[in-house]
Design an enzyme around this catalytic site. Structure first.
Site, PDB file in Angstrom:
ATOM      1  N   LYS A 286       0.836  -1.200   0.000  1.00 39.16           N
ATOM      2  CA  LYS A 286       0.000   0.000   0.000  1.00 39.16           C
ATOM      3  C   LYS A 286       0.869   1.248   0.000  1.00 39.16           C
ATOM      4  CE  LYS A 286      -3.857  -1.900   2.739  1.00 39.16           C
ATOM      5  NZ  LYS A 286      -4.938  -1.723   1.758  1.00 39.16           N
ATOM      6  N   ARG A 360     -10.268 -11.584   2.127  1.00 39.71           N
ATOM      7  CA  ARG A 360     -11.115 -12.653   1.581  1.00 39.71           C
ATOM      8  C   ARG A 360     -10.406 -14.004   1.649  1.00 39.71           C
ATOM      9  NH1 ARG A 360     -11.485  -9.410  -3.960  1.00 39.71           N
ATOM     10  NH2 ARG A 360     -11.160  -7.751  -2.415  1.00 39.71           N
TER      11      ARG A 360
HETATM   12  N1  BES Z   1      -8.099  -3.764   4.503  1.00 43.48           N
HETATM   13  C1  BES Z   1      -8.292  -3.369   3.152  1.00 43.48           C
HETATM   14  C2  BES Z   1      -9.622  -2.636   2.926  1.00 43.48           C
HETATM   15  C3  BES Z   1      -9.824  -1.326   3.634  1.00 43.48           C
HETATM   16  C4  BES Z   1      -9.674  -0.143   2.954  1.00 43.48           C
HETATM   17  C5  BES Z   1     -10.230  -1.269   4.955  1.00 43.48           C
HETATM   18  C6  BES Z   1      -9.904   1.059   3.581  1.00 43.48           C
HETATM   19  C7  BES Z   1     -10.463  -0.071   5.578  1.00 43.48           C
HETATM   20  C8  BES Z   1     -10.300   1.099   4.878  1.00 43.48           C
HETATM   21  C9  BES Z   1      -8.277  -4.583   2.250  1.00 43.48           C
HETATM   22  O1  BES Z   1      -7.468  -5.629   2.663  1.00 43.48           O
HETATM   23  C10 BES Z   1      -7.754  -4.132   0.922  1.00 43.48           C
HETATM   24  O2  BES Z   1      -6.630  -3.752   0.865  1.00 43.48           O
HETATM   25  N2  BES Z   1      -8.604  -4.198  -0.096  1.00 43.48           N
HETATM   26  C11 BES Z   1      -8.230  -3.787  -1.394  1.00 43.48           C
HETATM   27  C12 BES Z   1      -8.737  -4.820  -2.361  1.00 43.48           C
HETATM   28  C13 BES Z   1      -8.210  -4.645  -3.755  1.00 43.48           C
HETATM   29  C14 BES Z   1      -6.738  -4.936  -3.790  1.00 43.48           C
HETATM   30  C15 BES Z   1      -8.965  -5.570  -4.666  1.00 43.48           C
HETATM   31  C16 BES Z   1      -8.872  -2.437  -1.672  1.00 43.48           C
HETATM   32  O3  BES Z   1      -9.992  -2.202  -1.200  1.00 43.48           O
HETATM   33  O4  BES Z   1      -8.229  -1.601  -2.298  1.00 43.48           O
HETATM   34 MN    MN Z   2      -5.468  -5.457   2.034  1.00 50.47          MN
END
Ligand code: BES
Ligand code: MN
Ligand code: ZN
Length: 504
Positions: A286, A360
């Site tokens: 990230k 997931r």
């Molecule tokens: N933990 C994150 C989602 C999240 C985002 C939680 C903002 C709280 C606030 C999750 O693991 C994630 O990174 N999801 C990705 C999925 C994508 C790579 C398909 C996302 O939402 O960008």
């Molecule tokens: Mn994630």
């Protein structure tokens, strides 16, 4: 965390000696328009309290808006030192949730003023029975009492030590006492969840989360086992393991069991929570901006732990299994890579497109395991997708289900929990988006409809078992404080999951 003490009082209001007596007012004006004035009513029939508040309510200086406060010192005719008026907004729109927030507002008003105790008078409302209102008020008081500043060295413990709820004259004592005790259990459990979510990643590793769950379980009489790497391999949890393999911290598979005496048939409810104690994204790392927030990526798991605590204490007549899949998502020489293929516990193969879609993966095996342990109905909670926050903002959490009957029960629970969930669709066309060329499914479905394709992924593992998925990514953390809740972890979904369980 020290819990606030609570008491229920049936004393006559003018006789109550307290630092602060909080009472609710609402606006019964129904006409609209620029020159229409609010018509304030105090929701307490007691004539002495009415008299003490009459002048300021007539002044027009106070509008009675939701959670609007006004403080009077030395109110005439009352033994209380201060009278706090808390607004409930429009009378026609008042619900148990308005009372919950008003009680929270009263506590948060009191806290920074170094006043250690307060009495909140239960509003008298024709449309709202006293018992649910009492339960909500106590819950709201606990919600208001929580602050996130655990690690401040100059932290003056300004906690409210005693919250008293005063019942109006003529209320039914037995039903109020029961509702009051429920409120204490639910409020404390929600704050337990919040205290876990608030912990930073270095303090709350998967192992520590497991220890906290085990300690809580021992206190309230739940069965609890915490497993790690070896058990993941034994159960062939290839999806769950793949997330933890890049971290020095071992994963924790937390299993809590509630088995009420004499209940040997009927449904077994499986509660499955995402417990990523820190989500860096892994190799698909990230950006640094806001990455610190990803300590709350275990909020779904913490919600299940808090809900299990409340279940153990409220003792519904239904069996419940709580599973939390805890891991740290890190980049490392051993971390999984985009393109890797993992075999989940169910036997399905997963092509990893993005290592940041890790929630997931851990939930997939958590759902399979809940089914293996006998769950007949499933509910999961997770801070799963940013896409869900884009879709619904920080107002509603997302909800999905493969079963209208199970979802109807969940939807029916929301009136009393006061939480907002909005059901989003599932469907074949969405499922198409996560088909993989090399294996069965892939872990991302492209940019559009990201909350839905994530839910479709989970549905593959829920299979035909009735299942509800809650995406709380936008709701688990309060970004701006409100009069009734501090900035920080919200404890979202604890109350709704609990009510859903109690509906069986
Ligand atoms: N933990 C994150 C989602 C999240 C985002 C939680 C903002 C709280 C606030 C999750 O693991 C994630 O990174 N999801 C990705 C999925 C994508 C790579 C398909 C996302 O939402 O960008
Ligand atoms: Mn994630
Ligand atoms: Zn995550």
């Amino acid at each position: 965390m020290k819990n606030m003490r609570t008491e229920l009082s049936f004393a006559e209001l003018p006789q109550i000696e307290t630092e602060l007596l909080a009472v609710a007012a609402a606006d019964k004006q129904t006409a609209k328009g620029a020159d229409v004035k609010p018509e304030l009513v105090l929701l307490i029939a007691d004539p002495a309290v009415q008299a003490a508040a009459a002048a300021v309510l007539a002044s027009g200086e106070y509008k009675g808006g939701a959670n609007e406060t006004l403080l009077l010192h030395a109110p005439a005719g009352l033994k209380a030192k201060r009278l706090l008026i808390v607004g409930l907004g429009k009378l026609a729109k008042v619900t148990a949730h308005s009372v919950r927030n008003a009680a929270g507002t009263a506590v948060r008003f009191t806290k920074p003023r170094a006043i250690r105790e307060l009495v909140f008078v239960l509003p008298e409302l024709e449309a709202l029975p006293a018992a649910p209102s009492a339960r909500s008020a106590v819950e709201g008081a606990f919600v208001g009492d929580f602050d996130a500043d655990t690690y401040r060295s100059d932290r003056k413990d300004q906690s409210v030590e005693l919250f008293k709820l005063a019942a109006p004259a003529g209320s039914d004592e037995a039903s109020l006492r029961a509702a009051f005790l429920e409120g204490v259990i639910v409020g404390e459990s929600q704050n337990f969840t919040r205290s876990l979510v608030n912990e930073p990643g270095n303090k709350l590793t998967p192992t520590v989360l497991g220890e906290r769950a085990a300690q809580m379980s021992a206190e309230v009489g739940l069965g609890c086992e915490v497993h790690s790497t070896e058990k993941l391999h034994e159960l062939k949890m290839g999806a769950f393991w793949s997330v933890s393999q890049g971290s020095e911290e071992p994963p924790a598979l937390i299993v809590m069991r509630y088995e009420p005496e004499g209940v040997t048939d009927g449904p077994v409810l499986g509660l499955v929570g995402k417990g990523i104690t820190f989500d860096t994204g892994g190799i698909s790392i990230k950006p640094s901006d806001n990455m610190e927030k990803m300590k709350y990526d275990m909020a779904g798991g913490a919600a299940m732990i808090g809900a299990m605590r409340a279940i153990a204490l409220l003792k519904p007549r239904v069996r419940v299994i709580g599973i939390v899949c805890a891991a740290e998502n890190m980049p490392d020489g051993k971390a999984q890579k985009p393109g890797d293929v993992q075999t989940a516990m169910s036997g399905k193969t997963i092509e990893i497109i993005n290592t940041d879609a890790e929630g997931r993966l851990v939930l997939a095996d958590g759902l399979s395991y809940a089914k293996q342990l006998g769950a007949t109905h499933l509910i999961d909670a997770a801070t799963l997708t940013g896409a869900c926050v884009v879709a619904l903002g920080m107002i509603n959490a997302g909800a999905f289900s493969n079963d209208d009957a199970a979802f109807a029960k969940f939807d029916g629970a929301l009136a009393s929990s006061g939480e907002k969930f909005w059901r989003l669709p599932l469907g074949e066309e969405y499922a198409e988006l996560i088909k993989s060329d090399i294996g069965d499914i892939k872990n991302t479905g492209g940019r559009w409809g990201g909350a839905i394709t994530a839910a479709e992924f989970l549905k593959v593992f829920a299979e035909d078992t009735p299942w509800i998925h809650l995406d709380i990514a936008g709701m688990a953390w309060v970004e701006d404080s409100r009069p009734y809740i501090a900035k920080g972890p919200s404890g979202y979904a604890v109350r709704s999951i609990l009510e859903w369980v109690r509906s069986y």
